[in-house]
Enzyme design. Structure first.
Site, PDB file in Angstrom:
ATOM      1  N   SER A  71       0.809  -1.213   0.000  1.00 61.61           N
ATOM      2  CA  SER A  71       0.000   0.000   0.000  1.00 61.61           C
ATOM      3  C   SER A  71       0.844   1.266   0.000  1.00 61.61           C
ATOM      4  O   SER A  71       0.310   2.363   0.000  1.00 61.61           O
ATOM      5  CB  SER A  71      -0.911   0.009   1.229  1.00 61.61           C
ATOM      6  OG  SER A  71      -0.152   0.158   2.400  1.00 61.61           O
ATOM      7  N   THR A 211      -2.002   2.986   3.478  1.00 53.21           N
ATOM      8  CA  THR A 211      -1.191   4.195   3.545  1.00 53.21           C
ATOM      9  C   THR A 211      -0.495   4.141   4.882  1.00 53.21           C
ATOM     10  O   THR A 211      -0.956   3.445   5.778  1.00 53.21           O
ATOM     11  CB  THR A 211      -2.133   5.429   3.543  1.00 53.21           C
ATOM     12  OG1 THR A 211      -2.879   5.428   2.351  1.00 53.21           O
ATOM     13  CG2 THR A 211      -1.405   6.737   3.701  1.00 53.21           C
ATOM     14  N   THR A 229       1.779   7.028   0.488  1.00 47.74           N
ATOM     15  CA  THR A 229       0.887   5.973  -0.004  1.00 47.74           C
ATOM     16  C   THR A 229       1.109   5.661  -1.484  1.00 47.74           C
ATOM     17  O   THR A 229       1.645   6.487  -2.219  1.00 47.74           O
ATOM     18  CB  THR A 229      -0.587   6.437   0.160  1.00 47.74           C
ATOM     19  OG1 THR A 229      -1.464   5.364  -0.129  1.00 47.74           O
ATOM     20  CG2 THR A 229      -0.928   7.585  -0.771  1.00 47.74           C
ATOM     21  N   ARG A 239      -4.873   9.889 -10.706  1.00 49.66           N
ATOM     22  CA  ARG A 239      -5.752  10.074  -9.540  1.00 49.66           C
ATOM     23  C   ARG A 239      -4.895  10.419  -8.313  1.00 49.66           C
ATOM     24  O   ARG A 239      -3.892   9.779  -8.037  1.00 49.66           O
ATOM     25  CB  ARG A 239      -6.546   8.800  -9.272  1.00 49.66           C
ATOM     26  CG  ARG A 239      -7.461   8.859  -8.034  1.00 49.66           C
ATOM     27  CD  ARG A 239      -6.799   8.281  -6.809  1.00 49.66           C
ATOM     28  NE  ARG A 239      -7.699   8.200  -5.660  1.00 49.66           N
ATOM     29  CZ  ARG A 239      -7.307   7.886  -4.429  1.00 49.66           C
ATOM     30  NH1 ARG A 239      -6.041   7.622  -4.182  1.00 49.66           N
ATOM     31  NH2 ARG A 239      -8.175   7.820  -3.439  1.00 49.66           N
ATOM     32  N   GLY A 241      -5.140  11.014  -4.167  1.00 45.97           N
ATOM     33  CA  GLY A 241      -6.008  10.843  -3.002  1.00 45.97           C
ATOM     34  C   GLY A 241      -5.794  11.953  -1.993  1.00 45.97           C
ATOM     35  O   GLY A 241      -5.345  13.053  -2.331  1.00 45.97           O
ATOM     36  N   ASP A 242      -6.085  11.641  -0.729  1.00 43.73           N
ATOM     37  CA  ASP A 242      -5.967  12.665   0.316  1.00 43.73           C
ATOM     38  C   ASP A 242      -4.558  12.786   0.888  1.00 43.73           C
ATOM     39  O   ASP A 242      -4.201  13.827   1.446  1.00 43.73           O
ATOM     40  CB  ASP A 242      -6.944  12.354   1.455  1.00 43.73           C
ATOM     41  CG  ASP A 242      -6.701  10.978   2.075  1.00 43.73           C
ATOM     42  OD1 ASP A 242      -6.198  10.076   1.366  1.00 43.73           O
ATOM     43  OD2 ASP A 242      -7.028  10.797   3.265  1.00 43.73           O
ATOM     44  N   THR A 262      -5.862   7.573   6.961  1.00 47.30           N
ATOM     45  CA  THR A 262      -5.741   6.492   5.977  1.00 47.30           C
ATOM     46  C   THR A 262      -7.166   6.079   5.620  1.00 47.30           C
ATOM     47  O   THR A 262      -8.099   6.312   6.399  1.00 47.30           O
ATOM     48  CB  THR A 262      -5.000   5.258   6.538  1.00 47.30           C
ATOM     49  OG1 THR A 262      -5.725   4.761   7.667  1.00 47.30           O
ATOM     50  CG2 THR A 262      -3.585   5.589   6.965  1.00 47.30           C
ATOM     51  N   GLY A 263      -7.307   5.464   4.467  1.00 46.31           N
ATOM     52  CA  GLY A 263      -8.645   5.050   4.043  1.00 46.31           C
ATOM     53  C   GLY A 263      -9.059   5.806   2.796  1.00 46.31           C
ATOM     54  O   GLY A 263      -8.218   6.394   2.117  1.00 46.31           O
ATOM     55  N   GLY A 265      -9.588   8.251   0.390  1.00 46.80           N
ATOM     56  CA  GLY A 265      -9.164   9.643   0.328  1.00 46.80           C
ATOM     57  C   GLY A 265     -10.224  10.593  -0.173  1.00 46.80           C
ATOM     58  O   GLY A 265     -10.333  11.732   0.301  1.00 46.80           O
TER      59      GLY A 265
END
Ligand code: ASP
Length: 367
Positions: A71, A211, A229, A239, A241-242, A262-263, A265
């Site tokens: 990850s 992440t 991440t 793409r 993410g957060d 984490t998770g 985003g």
């Protein structure tokens, strides 16, 4: 969802480790559940008088360089074209500076590149080709980040794609005899080990995310954080993410505290989670409540509709300037055989790292 249901999760959640009201700064590092080794390394560096940002970056480099961590960094699961793209951000409390990279290819340790964006440029965020050129200019070695294991998972994912009639482009044509999925998979990948194939099938059907977020406080009261991440598996190239979005995947305010995530985003970006949590702590909420409040905003974005919320998870981690800390997730971990297994996060405030239970908003139905 009524107020009682809201409260249920919070009340049932394991309490965050109690921190005495008078607690002062101390050497402490917290991280997502995959961060036990990172916390231990970072804390060791804090003990030796190292800078908080240097410590957390050295900590997460363990995950970034680990081919078995799918990850983060090297060995991360790739985008839909089979290319690993990495995101990372860093924030240094004492100088109030920050840096980030997104959709960076071919460089194992995006957290180090993010730090150099912070230190060596007048910018805060570099993405894609520009981030790669910058990393090259800074002397980073380019390498293929796709391990054999991740490549196999990607191929299994591609071959699992079907149109509504069950036809897929990757695999045998219509003329081939019908086969059961397990037999078909074994035939497609005759050399792959059974357990590896089972794992690849699982990640193909349920694209994992993962992440590492790591936050540190030292005895002088200085704080820093990092989030790094490979993002969502099978994402569209480009793409982001957060994790590299400052204010979402990471926020540090030297006057208040730090938070990260984490998770999924996309859902965090919609509530600027890490910034929200730090601001909540500034207003007096303890770390646990600050995280749960941000999660309630996530749920609010779906009007509390559990049938939608159940399709993803999101976890927050918060460390306050006085050493109080917490982790909280939208969902409690799976309930197996009537037993609740909460999500966890890593903590090191001396000795070995330990995993503590996250608070949470909702419980899943027992399996
Ligand atoms: N938050 C990361 C992202 O959305 C993925 C994860 O933490 O699982 O890119």
């Amino acid at each position: 969802m009524n107020r009682r249901q809201w409260m249920m999760g919070s009340l049932l959640a394991p309490a965050a480790r109690a921190v005495p009201a008078q607690a002062g700064p101390k050497n402490i590092v917290i991280a997502s559940s995959n961060g036990a080794r990172a916390c231990a390394r970072a804390r060791e560096m804090l003990e030796a008088g190292g800078d908080t940002l240097e410590a957390v970056i050295a900590g997460v480099n363990i995950n970034e360089e680990d081919p078995e961590d799918n990850s983060v960094g090297y060995g991360g699961l790739p985008n839909e074209e089979g290319v690993v793209e990495l995101d990372a951000s860093v924030m240094h409390g004492p100088t109030r500076r920050c840096g980030a990279v997104a959709a960076l290819r071919n460089i194992k340790t995006p957290s180090k590149v993010a730090r150099l964006v912070m230190e060596q440029t007048d910018h805060i965020m570099l993405v894609g080709e520009g981030a790669l050129r910058f990393a090259r200019a800074m002397g980073f070695q380019e390498e293929n980040l796709l391990t054999e294991k991740s490549r196999l998972a990607w191929l299994v994912w591609k071959r699992s794609l079907r149109d509504p009639r069950g036809h897929g482009n990757w695999g045998e044509g219509l003329s081939a005899p019908a086969k059961k999925p397990a037999a078909w998979l074994r035939e497609q990948f005759p050399k792959a080990d059974e357990a590896l194939l089972a794992w690849a099938w699982e990640v193909a059907l349920h694209p994992p995310s993962g992440t590492i977020n790591c936050l540190a406080l030292n005895a002088k009261g200085e704080m820093s954080g990092v989030t790094t991440t490979s993002g969502l598996a099978w994402k569209i190239p480009g793409r982001v993410g957060d994790s590299p979005i400052l204010g979402a995947g990471l926020w540090v305010d030297q006057d208040v505290g730090a938070a990260g995530s984490t998770g999924r985003g996309e859902e965090n970006i919609r509530v600027a989670g890490a910034h929200t949590i730090v601001e909540n702590m500034r207003q007096g909420m303890p770390p646990r409540e600050a995280c749960l409040d941000a999660l309630k905003r996530v749920a609010r974005n779906f009007s509390g509709d559990r049938s939608k919320l159940v399709q993803f998870d999101l976890s927050f981690y918060a460390l306050r300037k006085d050493g109080a800390y917490a982790g909280a997730s939208l969902w409690a971990g799976a309930t197996r055989q009537g037993k609740l297994a909460p999500r966890r996060f890593a903590v090191n405030d001396g000795g070995q790292s330990r995993l503590e239970g996250c608070a949470y908003l909702f419980e899943r139905k027992p399996e």
